[in-house]
Design a protein around this motif. Structure first.
Motif, PDB file in Angstrom:
ATOM      1  N   GLU A  40     -27.926  90.994  72.517  1.00 25.10           N
ATOM      2  CA  GLU A  40     -26.488  90.773  72.619  1.00 25.10           C
ATOM      3  C   GLU A  40     -26.133  89.326  72.295  1.00 25.10           C
ATOM      4  O   GLU A  40     -25.093  89.057  71.667  1.00 25.10           O
ATOM      5  CB  GLU A  40     -25.986  91.144  74.016  1.00 25.10           C
ATOM      6  CG  GLU A  40     -25.983  92.640  74.279  1.00 25.10           C
ATOM      7  CD  GLU A  40     -25.269  93.006  75.566  1.00 25.10           C
ATOM      8  OE1 GLU A  40     -24.429  92.196  76.038  1.00 25.10           O
ATOM      9  OE2 GLU A  40     -25.547  94.099  76.101  1.00 25.10           O
ATOM     10  N   PHE A  41     -26.977  88.390  72.704  1.00 21.96           N
ATOM     11  CA  PHE A  41     -26.749  86.987  72.350  1.00 21.96           C
ATOM     12  C   PHE A  41     -26.854  86.804  70.839  1.00 21.96           C
ATOM     13  O   PHE A  41     -26.031  86.109  70.227  1.00 21.96           O
ATOM     14  CB  PHE A  41     -27.756  86.080  73.066  1.00 21.96           C
ATOM     15  CG  PHE A  41     -27.413  85.795  74.495  1.00 21.96           C
ATOM     16  CD1 PHE A  41     -26.620  84.710  74.830  1.00 21.96           C
ATOM     17  CD2 PHE A  41     -27.873  86.620  75.511  1.00 21.96           C
ATOM     18  CE1 PHE A  41     -26.289  84.440  76.150  1.00 21.96           C
ATOM     19  CE2 PHE A  41     -27.546  86.369  76.835  1.00 21.96           C
ATOM     20  CZ  PHE A  41     -26.756  85.275  77.157  1.00 21.96           C
ATOM     21  N   ALA A  44     -23.764  88.274  69.133  1.00 15.68           N
ATOM     22  CA  ALA A  44     -22.533  87.541  69.395  1.00 15.68           C
ATOM     23  C   ALA A  44     -22.508  86.159  68.750  1.00 15.68           C
ATOM     24  O   ALA A  44     -21.434  85.654  68.397  1.00 15.68           O
ATOM     25  CB  ALA A  44     -22.323  87.395  70.897  1.00 15.68           C
ATOM     26  N   LEU A  45     -23.684  85.547  68.547  1.00 14.05           N
ATOM     27  CA  LEU A  45     -23.707  84.136  68.157  1.00 14.05           C
ATOM     28  C   LEU A  45     -24.291  83.859  66.771  1.00 14.05           C
ATOM     29  O   LEU A  45     -23.802  82.974  66.064  1.00 14.05           O
ATOM     30  CB  LEU A  45     -24.493  83.338  69.205  1.00 14.05           C
ATOM     31  CG  LEU A  45     -23.959  83.417  70.644  1.00 14.05           C
ATOM     32  CD1 LEU A  45     -24.907  82.724  71.605  1.00 14.05           C
ATOM     33  CD2 LEU A  45     -22.563  82.822  70.732  1.00 14.05           C
ATOM     34  N   THR A  64     -16.487  80.254  70.256  1.00 12.88           N
ATOM     35  CA  THR A  64     -17.178  80.506  68.993  1.00 12.88           C
ATOM     36  C   THR A  64     -16.218  81.148  68.001  1.00 12.88           C
ATOM     37  O   THR A  64     -15.109  81.543  68.346  1.00 12.88           O
ATOM     38  CB  THR A  64     -18.378  81.452  69.200  1.00 12.88           C
ATOM     39  OG1 THR A  64     -17.887  82.793  69.414  1.00 12.88           O
ATOM     40  CG2 THR A  64     -19.226  81.032  70.387  1.00 12.88           C
ATOM     41  N   LYS A  68     -16.849  86.404  71.339  1.00 14.23           N
ATOM     42  CA  LYS A  68     -17.407  86.100  72.655  1.00 14.23           C
ATOM     43  C   LYS A  68     -17.473  84.593  72.861  1.00 14.23           C
ATOM     44  O   LYS A  68     -17.512  83.817  71.892  1.00 14.23           O
ATOM     45  CB  LYS A  68     -18.823  86.667  72.794  1.00 14.23           C
ATOM     46  CG  LYS A  68     -18.949  88.172  72.622  1.00 14.23           C
ATOM     47  CD  LYS A  68     -18.495  88.922  73.862  1.00 14.23           C
ATOM     48  CE  LYS A  68     -18.801  90.413  73.733  1.00 14.23           C
ATOM     49  NZ  LYS A  68     -18.346  91.176  74.911  1.00 14.23           N
ATOM     50  N   LEU A  70     -19.860  81.618  74.866  1.00 17.17           N
ATOM     51  CA  LEU A  70     -21.147  81.364  75.485  1.00 17.17           C
ATOM     52  C   LEU A  70     -20.897  80.465  76.696  1.00 17.17           C
ATOM     53  O   LEU A  70     -20.190  79.461  76.586  1.00 17.17           O
ATOM     54  CB  LEU A  70     -22.081  80.666  74.497  1.00 17.17           C
ATOM     55  CG  LEU A  70     -23.405  80.127  75.038  1.00 17.17           C
ATOM     56  CD1 LEU A  70     -24.310  81.265  75.492  1.00 17.17           C
ATOM     57  CD2 LEU A  70     -24.110  79.268  73.977  1.00 17.17           C
ATOM     58  N   LEU A 117     -22.618  85.602  78.393  1.00 22.37           N
ATOM     59  CA  LEU A 117     -21.641  85.930  77.366  1.00 22.37           C
ATOM     60  C   LEU A 117     -20.408  86.475  78.078  1.00 22.37           C
ATOM     61  O   LEU A 117     -20.528  87.207  79.062  1.00 22.37           O
ATOM     62  CB  LEU A 117     -22.176  86.975  76.385  1.00 22.37           C
ATOM     63  CG  LEU A 117     -23.290  86.543  75.440  1.00 22.37           C
ATOM     64  CD1 LEU A 117     -23.813  87.748  74.674  1.00 22.37           C
ATOM     65  CD2 LEU A 117     -22.807  85.463  74.466  1.00 22.37           C
ATOM     66  N   GLU A 119     -15.849  87.459  77.501  1.00 21.43           N
ATOM     67  CA  GLU A 119     -14.733  87.647  76.573  1.00 21.43           C
ATOM     68  C   GLU A 119     -13.927  86.363  76.407  1.00 21.43           C
ATOM     69  O   GLU A 119     -13.287  86.151  75.383  1.00 21.43           O
ATOM     70  CB  GLU A 119     -13.811  88.764  77.084  1.00 21.43           C
ATOM     71  CG  GLU A 119     -14.487  90.122  77.225  1.00 21.43           C
ATOM     72  CD  GLU A 119     -15.003  90.657  75.909  1.00 21.43           C
ATOM     73  OE1 GLU A 119     -14.335  90.453  74.883  1.00 21.43           O
ATOM     74  OE2 GLU A 119     -16.081  91.288  75.906  1.00 21.43           O
TER      75      GLU A 119
END
Length: 261
Positions: A40-41, A44-45, A64, A68, A70, A117, A119
């Motif tokens: 998931e990280f 998202a990144l 970001t 999401k 961080l 993570l 919203e």
């Protein structure tokens, strides 16, 4: 543990080094602090960039280009370190690599830090049930937070659900500057004392930010330079004492900070 002033410095450091650079790789050298699956990280990144950051008490919230944010919590010994053309810093746990071949390491010697993570900042604050960032409080809000509290004032100041960002070191300092015993029941403080505490909360945190957390650079009148059992009080002839309050090691001057019976 890094408190609000140290998070402010981390925010400034990240903003000065790591914004608007595409993240090309993320190396997870230790996954124990991840509060979501590693995949998931990555989703998202990776391929996105950091665009800005916010302080939320003891948390660093990083925006970001993705959908999401961080969130970093540094535990007792955590920090971020930007580097290029060298080996990763010792105790690196997660490394973000950028398109210019520079890197940002999340470093945490004792492995007590956490990465989340979320919203957004408000979503994270609500999920963690955090109070408002202490330096963003207005006097009226501060007084309202103290209303009807029955525990020790030290316990209230360090309760992250009440207000976010104040820990052991700076709560002791605020109470010392106000000559308030750390075990004093919050409900016994007069309105005048509460207003004085609000002002000292602001000034202590702002001084810590200005001095970049370097204890030797603090004013001589601050307790922070004398946090040792039996050390001389910088304001009177008393000796600094250590006790436990709300389960925390607490330093104060019994001569300056009289306990209310």
């Amino acid at each position: 543990m890094p408190e609000l002033p140290e998070i402010t410095l981390s925010k400034d450091y990240l903003d000065a080094t790591s914004l608007n650079k595409k993240i090309t790789a993320i190396d997870f050298l230790h996954t124990g602090g991840l509060q979501a699956p590693k995949d998931e990280f990555l989703k998202a990144l990776k391929g996105n960039a950091f665009t800005g950051s916010h302080r939320l008490g003891k948390y660093l919230v990083i925006e970001t280009t993705g959908d999401k944010v961080l969130v970093m919590h540094f535990g007792m010994t955590g920090k971020i370190e930007y580097y290029r053309n060298q080996e990763p810093p010792k105790y690196s746990r997660v490394i973000f690599s950028f398109e210019d071949n520079d890197h940002l390491a999340y470093v945490c010697r004792r492995k007590l830090g956490k990465l989340f993570l979320a919203e957004g900042l408000q979503d994270f604050r609500e999920r963690q049930e955090l109070g408002k960032d202490a330096l963003e409080l207005k006097e009226k809000e501060f007084l309202e937070l103290l209303k009807d509290k029955s525990g020790s004032i030290k316990g209230v100041l360090t309760d992250q659900h009440v207000m976010a960002g104040i820990g052991n070191v700076y709560s002791d300092e605020m109470l010392y500057q106000c000559k308030i015993h750390p075990k004093t029941k919050t409900g016994k403080l007069s309105e005048k004392e509460q207003k004085q505490l609000f002002k000292k909360m602001k000034s202590v945190l702002e001084t810590a930010i200005k001095k970049e957390g370097v204890r030797d650079d603090f004013p001589d009148s601050f307790l922070i330079k004398h946090r040792k059992e039996g050390d001389d009080c910088p304001k009177c002839e008393g000796k600094i004492k250590q006790i436990k309050v709300s389960g925390r090691s607490t330093y104060f001057c019994p001569s300056c900070q009289k306990e209310q019976k």
